[in-house]
Design a protein around this motif. Sequence first.
Motif, PDB file in Angstrom:
ATOM      1  N   GLU A 172       0.706  -1.280   0.015  1.00 29.66           N
ATOM      2  CA  GLU A 172       0.082  -0.049   0.070  1.00 29.66           C
ATOM      3  C   GLU A 172       0.803   1.252  -0.050  1.00 29.66           C
ATOM      4  OE1 GLU A 172      -3.161   0.219  -0.289  1.00 29.66           O
ATOM      5  OE2 GLU A 172      -3.493  -2.043  -0.417  1.00 29.66           O
ATOM      6  N   ARG A 173       2.346   1.204   0.142  1.00 35.49           N
ATOM      7  CA  ARG A 173       2.940   2.533   0.360  1.00 35.49           C
ATOM      8  C   ARG A 173       3.891   2.595  -0.829  1.00 35.49           C
ATOM      9  NH1 ARG A 173       0.850   0.506   4.765  1.00 35.49           N
ATOM     10  NH2 ARG A 173       0.623   2.078   6.251  1.00 35.49           N
ATOM     11  N   ILE A 174       3.852   1.459  -1.748  1.00 38.89           N
ATOM     12  CA  ILE A 174       4.657   1.520  -2.873  1.00 38.89           C
ATOM     13  C   ILE A 174       4.151   2.427  -4.164  1.00 38.89           C
ATOM     14  CG2 ILE A 174       5.767   0.250  -4.702  1.00 38.89           C
ATOM     15  CD1 ILE A 174       6.026  -2.179  -2.813  1.00 38.89           C
ATOM     16  N   ARG A 175       5.260   3.157  -4.589  1.00 43.49           N
ATOM     17  CA  ARG A 175       4.697   4.305  -5.482  1.00 43.49           C
ATOM     18  C   ARG A 175       5.932   4.809  -6.396  1.00 43.49           C
ATOM     19  NH1 ARG A 175       5.339   6.201  -0.541  1.00 43.49           N
ATOM     20  NH2 ARG A 175       6.752   8.277  -0.482  1.00 43.49           N
ATOM     21  N   PRO A 176       6.017   5.210  -7.296  1.00 39.89           N
ATOM     22  CA  PRO A 176       7.040   5.865  -8.217  1.00 39.89           C
ATOM     23  C   PRO A 176       7.953   6.711  -7.240  1.00 39.89           C
ATOM     24  CG  PRO A 176       5.167   5.624  -9.799  1.00 39.89           C
ATOM     25  CD  PRO A 176       4.634   5.448  -8.354  1.00 39.89           C
ATOM     26  N   GLY A 177       9.101   7.035  -7.311  1.00 44.39           N
ATOM     27  CA  GLY A 177      10.005   7.684  -6.447  1.00 44.39           C
ATOM     28  C   GLY A 177      10.176   7.131  -5.089  1.00 44.39           C
ATOM     29  N   ILE A 178       9.786   6.034  -4.758  1.00 47.40           N
ATOM     30  CA  ILE A 178      10.167   5.470  -3.423  1.00 47.40           C
ATOM     31  C   ILE A 178      11.506   4.776  -3.582  1.00 47.40           C
ATOM     32  CG2 ILE A 178       8.978   3.439  -3.505  1.00 47.40           C
ATOM     33  CD1 ILE A 178       8.454   3.580  -0.450  1.00 47.40           C
ATOM     34  N   LYS A 179      12.565   4.603  -2.881  1.00 56.29           N
ATOM     35  CA  LYS A 179      13.536   3.778  -2.752  1.00 56.29           C
ATOM     36  C   LYS A 179      13.582   2.383  -2.429  1.00 56.29           C
ATOM     37  CE  LYS A 179      16.905   7.544  -1.672  1.00 56.29           C
ATOM     38  NZ  LYS A 179      18.046   7.810  -0.649  1.00 56.29           N
ATOM     39  N   ALA A 184      12.367  -1.836   2.025  1.00 57.75           N
ATOM     40  CA  ALA A 184      13.022  -3.081   2.857  1.00 57.75           C
ATOM     41  C   ALA A 184      12.946  -2.567   4.325  1.00 57.75           C
ATOM     42  CB  ALA A 184      14.545  -3.169   2.447  1.00 57.75           C
ATOM     43  N   LEU A 185      13.242  -1.212   4.636  1.00 56.27           N
ATOM     44  CA  LEU A 185      13.106  -0.933   5.927  1.00 56.27           C
ATOM     45  C   LEU A 185      11.701  -0.651   6.377  1.00 56.27           C
ATOM     46  CD1 LEU A 185      15.705   2.282   5.636  1.00 56.27           C
ATOM     47  CD2 LEU A 185      15.988   0.169   7.024  1.00 56.27           C
ATOM     48  N   GLU A 186      10.700  -0.642   5.509  1.00 54.32           N
ATOM     49  CA  GLU A 186       9.141  -0.719   6.000  1.00 54.32           C
ATOM     50  C   GLU A 186       8.838  -2.190   6.498  1.00 54.32           C
ATOM     51  OE1 GLU A 186       6.974   1.613   6.397  1.00 54.32           O
ATOM     52  OE2 GLU A 186       7.414   3.508   5.518  1.00 54.32           O
ATOM     53  N   LEU A 187       9.640  -3.090   5.685  1.00 60.15           N
ATOM     54  CA  LEU A 187       9.102  -4.291   6.066  1.00 60.15           C
ATOM     55  C   LEU A 187       9.792  -4.827   7.287  1.00 60.15           C
ATOM     56  CD1 LEU A 187       9.795  -5.987   2.417  1.00 60.15           C
ATOM     57  CD2 LEU A 187       7.498  -6.122   3.814  1.00 60.15           C
ATOM     58  N   GLU A 188      11.060  -4.440   7.269  1.00 62.15           N
ATOM     59  CA  GLU A 188      11.843  -4.965   8.558  1.00 62.15           C
ATOM     60  C   GLU A 188      11.035  -4.489   9.945  1.00 62.15           C
ATOM     61  OE1 GLU A 188      16.234  -4.838  10.606  1.00 62.15           O
ATOM     62  OE2 GLU A 188      15.971  -4.000   8.592  1.00 62.15           O
ATOM     63  N   PHE A 189      10.630  -2.999   9.814  1.00 64.01           N
ATOM     64  CA  PHE A 189      10.188  -2.383  11.054  1.00 64.01           C
ATOM     65  C   PHE A 189       8.782  -2.964  11.311  1.00 64.01           C
ATOM     66  CE2 PHE A 189       7.121   0.853  12.787  1.00 64.01           C
ATOM     67  CZ  PHE A 189       7.796   1.197  13.759  1.00 64.01           C
ATOM     68  N   ALA A 218      17.938  -5.095  -1.696  1.00 69.34           N
ATOM     69  CA  ALA A 218      17.690  -3.644  -1.878  1.00 69.34           C
ATOM     70  C   ALA A 218      18.721  -2.544  -1.800  1.00 69.34           C
ATOM     71  CB  ALA A 218      16.847  -3.276  -0.546  1.00 69.34           C
ATOM     72  N   SER A 219      18.529  -1.468  -2.881  1.00 67.10           N
ATOM     73  CA  SER A 219      19.477  -0.604  -3.194  1.00 67.10           C
ATOM     74  C   SER A 219      18.866   0.875  -2.867  1.00 67.10           C
ATOM     75  CB  SER A 219      20.182  -0.674  -4.462  1.00 67.10           C
ATOM     76  OG  SER A 219      19.154  -0.179  -5.581  1.00 67.10           O
ATOM     77  N   GLU A 220      19.762   1.700  -3.348  1.00 64.82           N
ATOM     78  CA  GLU A 220      19.107   3.350  -3.294  1.00 64.82           C
ATOM     79  C   GLU A 220      18.403   3.601  -4.462  1.00 64.82           C
ATOM     80  OE1 GLU A 220      19.616   5.697  -0.958  1.00 64.82           O
ATOM     81  OE2 GLU A 220      20.762   4.349   0.289  1.00 64.82           O
ATOM     82  N   LYS A 221      18.200   2.657  -5.454  1.00 59.32           N
ATOM     83  CA  LYS A 221      17.489   2.734  -6.674  1.00 59.32           C
ATOM     84  C   LYS A 221      16.013   3.197  -6.308  1.00 59.32           C
ATOM     85  CE  LYS A 221      15.640   0.826 -11.030  1.00 59.32           C
ATOM     86  NZ  LYS A 221      14.264   1.525 -10.481  1.00 59.32           N
ATOM     87  N   LEU A 222      15.746   4.319  -6.895  1.00 59.60           N
ATOM     88  CA  LEU A 222      14.219   4.921  -7.056  1.00 59.60           C
ATOM     89  C   LEU A 222      13.287   4.031  -7.956  1.00 59.60           C
ATOM     90  CD1 LEU A 222      14.756   8.685  -7.419  1.00 59.60           C
ATOM     91  CD2 LEU A 222      14.309   7.280  -5.233  1.00 59.60           C
ATOM     92  N   ILE A 223      12.110   3.368  -7.329  1.00 59.33           N
ATOM     93  CA  ILE A 223      11.151   2.830  -8.029  1.00 59.33           C
ATOM     94  C   ILE A 223      10.542   3.739  -9.104  1.00 59.33           C
ATOM     95  CG2 ILE A 223       8.839   1.543  -8.079  1.00 59.33           C
ATOM     96  CD1 ILE A 223      11.177   0.249  -6.572  1.00 59.33           C
ATOM     97  N   GLU A 224      10.579   3.302 -10.476  1.00 59.44           N
ATOM     98  CA  GLU A 224      10.040   3.980 -11.590  1.00 59.44           C
ATOM     99  C   GLU A 224       8.842   3.572 -12.189  1.00 59.44           C
ATOM    100  OE1 GLU A 224      13.172   4.991 -14.390  1.00 59.44           O
ATOM    101  OE2 GLU A 224      14.465   4.541 -13.007  1.00 59.44           O
TER     102      GLU A 224
END
Length: 374
Positions: A172-179, A184-189, A218-224
């Motif tokens: 529900e939190r994935i969108r273009p522009g998110i790293k 990965a951090l959201e999942l771990e938390f 997981a890297s610093e790449k932005l989702i496009e």
Amino acid sequence: MQGQQNYHDYEKRIKNLQEKLKKGLLTDNNLASNELDGYITYKQENVEYLTGFTGSSGFLLVTPDDAVIFTDSRYMEQAKEQARAIDVLEQGQPYYKTINEYIKQKKLQAIGFESENVTVATFELWQKNLESSVIPCNDYVAQLRMIKDEHEIAITQTAVDLTDEAFAYVIERIRPGIKEIDIALELEFYLKKRGASSLAFSTIVASGKRSALPHGVASEKLIELGDMVTIDFGANYMGYCSDMTRSFIVGKASPKQKEIYNTVLTAQQKVLNNIKAGMMGKEVDEIARQYIYKQGYEGHFGHGLGHGLGKEVHEAPRLSPLSDTKLESGMLVTVEPGVYITDFGGVRIEDDIVITETGCRILNKTPKELLEIV
């Protein structure tokens, strides 16, 4: 939430190992012909499986009639509390002197050790300082661990439920522009807040062309927009691991993306429809591999179909072209076919299942139809 493993389960596991020792069934005849009167392990997952002791420092020595954990002062109280089915002795410095005193007291002539888990340096140290022969043998405890009891399966189900819930939360939190790393951090938390003790492994979030990397951490790449995204993650709950993969599209899927996705999904479903006790690991792998290759993707599915799951995220048995292991009821494995196209992207779909006599029981509940996030 599931309770602790029953005290009597550890007694049974130790007795099982002791019976094998008495019958001389632990020695690998390709390595040695000696009969063993002791078996030593310090692999943490094996020690925990046999005794319940979760400390990071401990040597478990099992003889046909006794079993003892040697640990240092940091863990004595913990070991006594957790490993109630066996004796606990405090080791001195260096540790092997205490073990050697026990060996002399019990008049042990030959002790087996797990050749794949012991370093050459440790083997040489034992040869020099222990007054018994030290004999390399197979990791018999890993063989014991392949068959899960109902308590282990129940704990794993809780770990799987956590991954299902975490995926529903993060999608529900994935969108273009998110790293990728932020996903990965959201999942771990989420997993840790909900009760996971740790991640089962480093979370894979691979998007766009990076989704062609089967282990694209997981890297610093932005989702496009237009990216195929693969998320592979798991929870460790009460010492047992889950492992789930889902792939999806951010935006509308192209015809090629749909074709690859449906190929992988159909391959996985063919396996789930046919897998059962009595099949060889390589037979199961062939079901998915043959279908994927027939769709024109030979050379694009480079890893095995799946692996055992338990105290480690990768353990026996394997589902691969090289696996001669016969599947048995109670084995817990992953089924995770994939297709990976360099400079384009990839798809993997993975569920955790329990083998039964007539088929399998799928532990995951996360849907698998192609998800387009628009």
